[in-house]
Design a protein around this motif. Structure first.
Motif, PDB file in Angstrom:
ATOM      1  N   LEU A   1       0.905  -1.431  -0.108  1.00  0.00           N
ATOM      2  CA  LEU A   1      -0.075   0.106   0.193  1.00  0.00           C
ATOM      3  C   LEU A   1       0.691   1.265   0.044  1.00  0.00           C
ATOM      4  CD1 LEU A   1      -3.158  -0.821   2.265  1.00  0.00           C
ATOM      5  CD2 LEU A   1      -3.205  -0.370   0.168  1.00  0.00           C
ATOM      6  N   CYS A   2       1.994   0.831   0.725  1.00  0.00           N
ATOM      7  CA  CYS A   2       3.588   2.802   0.259  1.00  0.00           C
ATOM      8  C   CYS A   2       3.871   2.075  -1.041  1.00  0.00           C
ATOM      9  CB  CYS A   2       3.809   1.888   1.737  1.00  0.00           C
ATOM     10  SG  CYS A   2       3.236   1.724   4.055  1.00  0.00           S
ATOM     11  N   HIS A   3       3.893   1.626  -2.033  1.00  0.00           N
ATOM     12  CA  HIS A   3       4.828   2.189  -2.816  1.00  0.00           C
ATOM     13  C   HIS A   3       3.565   2.831  -4.426  1.00  0.00           C
ATOM     14  CE1 HIS A   3       6.165   1.100  -6.531  1.00  0.00           C
ATOM     15  NE2 HIS A   3       7.531   0.359  -5.731  1.00  0.00           N
ATOM     16  N   SER A   4       4.574   3.505  -4.063  1.00  0.00           N
ATOM     17  CA  SER A   4       3.751   4.947  -5.675  1.00  0.00           C
ATOM     18  C   SER A   4       3.059   2.846  -6.976  1.00  0.00           C
ATOM     19  CB  SER A   4       4.911   5.297  -6.236  1.00  0.00           C
ATOM     20  OG  SER A   4       5.524   4.687  -6.917  1.00  0.00           O
ATOM     21  N   ASN A   5       3.483   2.229  -6.816  1.00  0.00           N
ATOM     22  CA  ASN A   5       2.750   1.931  -7.960  1.00  0.00           C
ATOM     23  C   ASN A   5       1.363   1.170  -7.152  1.00  0.00           C
ATOM     24  OD1 ASN A   5       4.475   2.389  -9.638  1.00  0.00           O
ATOM     25  ND2 ASN A   5       5.655   0.429  -9.325  1.00  0.00           N
ATOM     26  N   CYS A   6       0.836   1.681  -6.376  1.00  0.00           N
ATOM     27  CA  CYS A   6      -0.197   0.166  -5.711  1.00  0.00           C
ATOM     28  C   CYS A   6      -1.305   1.482  -6.118  1.00  0.00           C
ATOM     29  CB  CYS A   6       0.266   0.393  -4.752  1.00  0.00           C
ATOM     30  SG  CYS A   6      -1.651  -0.992  -3.976  1.00  0.00           S
ATOM     31  N   LYS A   7      -2.591   0.801  -6.624  1.00  0.00           N
ATOM     32  CA  LYS A   7      -3.602   1.510  -6.445  1.00  0.00           C
ATOM     33  C   LYS A   7      -4.688   1.391  -5.762  1.00  0.00           C
ATOM     34  CE  LYS A   7      -1.710   2.258 -10.927  1.00  0.00           C
ATOM     35  NZ  LYS A   7      -0.453   1.606 -11.520  1.00  0.00           N
ATOM     36  N   LEU A   8      -4.305   0.206  -5.106  1.00  0.00           N
ATOM     37  CA  LEU A   8      -5.884  -0.248  -4.183  1.00  0.00           C
ATOM     38  C   LEU A   8      -6.440   0.786  -2.938  1.00  0.00           C
ATOM     39  CD1 LEU A   8      -6.154  -3.163  -4.427  1.00  0.00           C
ATOM     40  CD2 LEU A   8      -5.480  -3.491  -2.233  1.00  0.00           C
ATOM     41  N   GLN A   9      -7.516   0.914  -3.607  1.00  0.00           N
ATOM     42  CA  GLN A   9      -8.485   1.711  -3.064  1.00  0.00           C
ATOM     43  C   GLN A   9      -9.758   1.432  -1.889  1.00  0.00           C
ATOM     44  OE1 GLN A   9     -10.767   4.325  -5.560  1.00  0.00           O
ATOM     45  NE2 GLN A   9      -8.689   5.181  -6.880  1.00  0.00           N
ATOM     46  N   GLU A  10     -10.083   0.126  -2.526  1.00  0.00           N
ATOM     47  CA  GLU A  10     -10.610  -0.745  -1.295  1.00  0.00           C
ATOM     48  C   GLU A  10     -10.423  -2.429  -1.011  1.00  0.00           C
ATOM     49  OE1 GLU A  10     -14.503  -0.870  -2.956  1.00  0.00           O
ATOM     50  OE2 GLU A  10     -14.656   1.430  -3.119  1.00  0.00           O
ATOM     51  N   LEU A  11     -10.025  -2.531   0.209  1.00  0.00           N
ATOM     52  CA  LEU A  11      -9.178  -3.654   1.006  1.00  0.00           C
ATOM     53  C   LEU A  11      -9.668  -4.758   1.953  1.00  0.00           C
ATOM     54  CD1 LEU A  11      -7.037  -5.705   0.905  1.00  0.00           C
ATOM     55  CD2 LEU A  11      -5.447  -4.205   2.382  1.00  0.00           C
ATOM     56  N   ASN A  12     -10.844  -5.438   1.631  1.00  0.00           N
ATOM     57  CA  ASN A  12     -11.426  -5.894   2.628  1.00  0.00           C
ATOM     58  C   ASN A  12     -10.613  -7.322   3.214  1.00  0.00           C
ATOM     59  OD1 ASN A  12     -12.889  -7.992   4.246  1.00  0.00           O
ATOM     60  ND2 ASN A  12     -14.292  -8.188   2.373  1.00  0.00           N
ATOM     61  N   LEU A  13      -9.991  -7.211   4.247  1.00  0.00           N
ATOM     62  CA  LEU A  13      -9.498  -8.193   5.077  1.00  0.00           C
ATOM     63  C   LEU A  13     -10.390  -9.098   6.688  1.00  0.00           C
ATOM     64  CD1 LEU A  13      -5.918  -6.225   5.271  1.00  0.00           C
ATOM     65  CD2 LEU A  13      -6.854  -8.150   3.983  1.00  0.00           C
ATOM     66  N   ASN A  14     -11.466  -9.246   6.443  1.00  0.00           N
ATOM     67  CA  ASN A  14     -12.533  -9.466   7.049  1.00  0.00           C
ATOM     68  C   ASN A  14     -11.346 -11.178   7.507  1.00  0.00           C
ATOM     69  OD1 ASN A  14     -15.188  -9.758   8.992  1.00  0.00           O
ATOM     70  ND2 ASN A  14     -15.475 -11.243   7.203  1.00  0.00           N
ATOM     71  N   GLY A  15     -12.238 -11.392   8.784  1.00  0.00           N
ATOM     72  CA  GLY A  15     -11.744 -12.566   9.339  1.00  0.00           C
ATOM     73  C   GLY A  15     -10.785 -13.313   9.208  1.00  0.00           C
ATOM     74  N   ASN A  16      -9.448 -12.632   8.977  1.00  0.00           N
ATOM     75  CA  ASN A  16      -7.988 -13.020   8.500  1.00  0.00           C
ATOM     76  C   ASN A  16      -7.355 -13.053  10.015  1.00  0.00           C
ATOM     77  OD1 ASN A  16      -7.589 -13.361   5.661  1.00  0.00           O
ATOM     78  ND2 ASN A  16      -8.774 -11.877   6.272  1.00  0.00           N
ATOM     79  N   ASN A  17      -7.978 -13.418  11.221  1.00  0.00           N
ATOM     80  CA  ASN A  17      -6.925 -13.508  12.268  1.00  0.00           C
ATOM     81  C   ASN A  17      -5.652 -12.398  12.139  1.00  0.00           C
ATOM     82  OD1 ASN A  17      -5.785 -15.410  14.561  1.00  0.00           O
ATOM     83  ND2 ASN A  17      -4.296 -16.127  13.614  1.00  0.00           N
ATOM     84  N   ILE A  18      -5.639 -11.354  11.860  1.00  0.00           N
ATOM     85  CA  ILE A  18      -5.149  -9.957  11.891  1.00  0.00           C
ATOM     86  C   ILE A  18      -5.334  -9.647  13.794  1.00  0.00           C
ATOM     87  CG2 ILE A  18      -4.701  -7.653  11.554  1.00  0.00           C
ATOM     88  CD1 ILE A  18      -5.283  -8.600   9.413  1.00  0.00           C
ATOM     89  N   GLY A  19      -4.119  -9.388  14.509  1.00  0.00           N
ATOM     90  CA  GLY A  19      -4.350  -8.552  15.182  1.00  0.00           C
ATOM     91  C   GLY A  19      -3.864  -7.699  15.541  1.00  0.00           C
ATOM     92  N   ASP A  20      -3.202  -6.745  16.702  1.00  0.00           N
ATOM     93  CA  ASP A  20      -2.647  -5.635  17.197  1.00  0.00           C
ATOM     94  C   ASP A  20      -1.668  -4.881  16.286  1.00  0.00           C
ATOM     95  OD1 ASP A  20      -4.569  -4.893  18.944  1.00  0.00           O
ATOM     96  OD2 ASP A  20      -3.439  -5.660  20.318  1.00  0.00           O
ATOM     97  N   ASP A  21      -0.865  -5.998  15.839  1.00  0.00           N
ATOM     98  CA  ASP A  21       0.377  -5.873  15.117  1.00  0.00           C
ATOM     99  C   ASP A  21       0.035  -5.681  13.550  1.00  0.00           C
ATOM    100  OD1 ASP A  21       2.624  -6.424  17.287  1.00  0.00           O
ATOM    101  OD2 ASP A  21       3.131  -8.125  16.855  1.00  0.00           O
TER     102      ASP A  21
END
Length: 196
Positions: free
Chosen positions: A37-57
Motif C-alpha cells: 500500500l505504501c508503494h507508488s505503483n499500488c492503486k488499491l482503494q478498497e481492501l477487505n481483510l475481514n476474518g483474517n486472524n489479524i491482531g494488533d501488530d
C-alpha cells in the motif's frame, strides 16, 4: 499474501479493489500488504481483510501505511479479527495523519475495549480529516454508554468532523441488504411470487 503484495507493487497492476475475506493471512500477511500500500505503483482503494486472524501488530502495519502519501486506500474492512485496544489506538493515530485518505473503516467483531474506543472517539472529535463511516459493531468489551457517546459525537458534529455514520448497533440495510429471514417473510406474504 507476500506474492500478492509483490503483484500490487508492479507497474502494470491496475487493481483497485481486493477482497481477501476469511483467508487467515495473519499479521505477517497484513505487513506485506501494508508495504504494498505504501508503494507508488499500488492503486488499491478498497481492501477487505475481514476474518483474517489479524491482531494488533497487523493493525499497526496497516495504520502506518495509511499515513503515507502514496497510500490510496479509501475503504478498509478489518472486521472479525483479533484487534484490541493497541490496534485501535494505532488506527486512530493513522486516521489523524494529514496524509490519510481513508473514508470507511470497519472493525466490527473485534476485541476493542474502553481504551481503544476512547482513542477512536478522540480522533473523531478532534482530528478526523476524511473518515465518513466507522463500524464498531459486535465489540462486546466496549460499554454501551461509550458506544452511544461515539455515535452521538458523529451525529452532533457531522459537519465539523465529516463522520456521518458510526455503526454500533444493528447493521444498516442500505449497507448490508435485508436478512434471509426478512426475504423469506416477504416472499411468504406474497404467495403469487411462488407460483410464477
Amino acid at each position: 499474501a507476500k506474492h500478492l503484495a509483490e503483484a500490487l507493487r508492479h507497474s502494470n497492476c491496475k487493481l483497485q479493489k481486493l477482497n481477501l475475506d476469511s483467508n487467515i493471512i495473519g499479521n505477517d500477511g497484513a505487513k506485506h500488504l501494508a508495504e504494498a500500500l505504501c508503494h507508488s505503483n499500488c492503486k488499491l482503494q478498497e481492501l477487505n481483510l475481514n476474518g483474517n486472524n489479524i491482531g494488533d501488530d497487523g493493525a499497526k502495519y496497516l495504520a502506518e501505511a495509511l499515513c503515507l502519501s502514496h497510500c490510496k486506500l479509501q475503504k478498509l474492512n478489518l472486521g472479525n479479527n483479533n484487534i484490541g485496544d493497541d490496534g485501535a489506538k494505532c488506527l486512530a493515530d493513522g486516521l489523524r495523519h494529514p496524509g490519510c485518505k481513508l473514508l470507511k473503516l470497519y472493525i466490527m467483531g473485534s476485541s476493542i475495549g474502553v481504551t481503544g474506543a476512547e482513542a477512536l472517539a478522540d480522533m473523531l472529535r478532534y482530528d478526523n480529516r476524511t473518515l465518513t463511516r466507522l463500524n464498531l459493531q459486535e465489540n462486546p468489551d466496549i460499554p454501551p454508554a461509550l458506544l452511544t457517546k461515539i455515535e452521538r459525537l458523529a451525529e452532533l458534529n457531522s459537519e465539523s468532523i465529516n463522520c456521518t455514520a458510526v455503526e454500533v448497533g444493528r447493521k444498516k440495510r442500505a449497507e448490508y441488504g435485508p436478512t434471509l429471514d426478512e426475504i423469506y417473510g416477504f416472499v411468504r406474504s406474497k404467495p403469487y411470487l411462488l407460483s410464477a
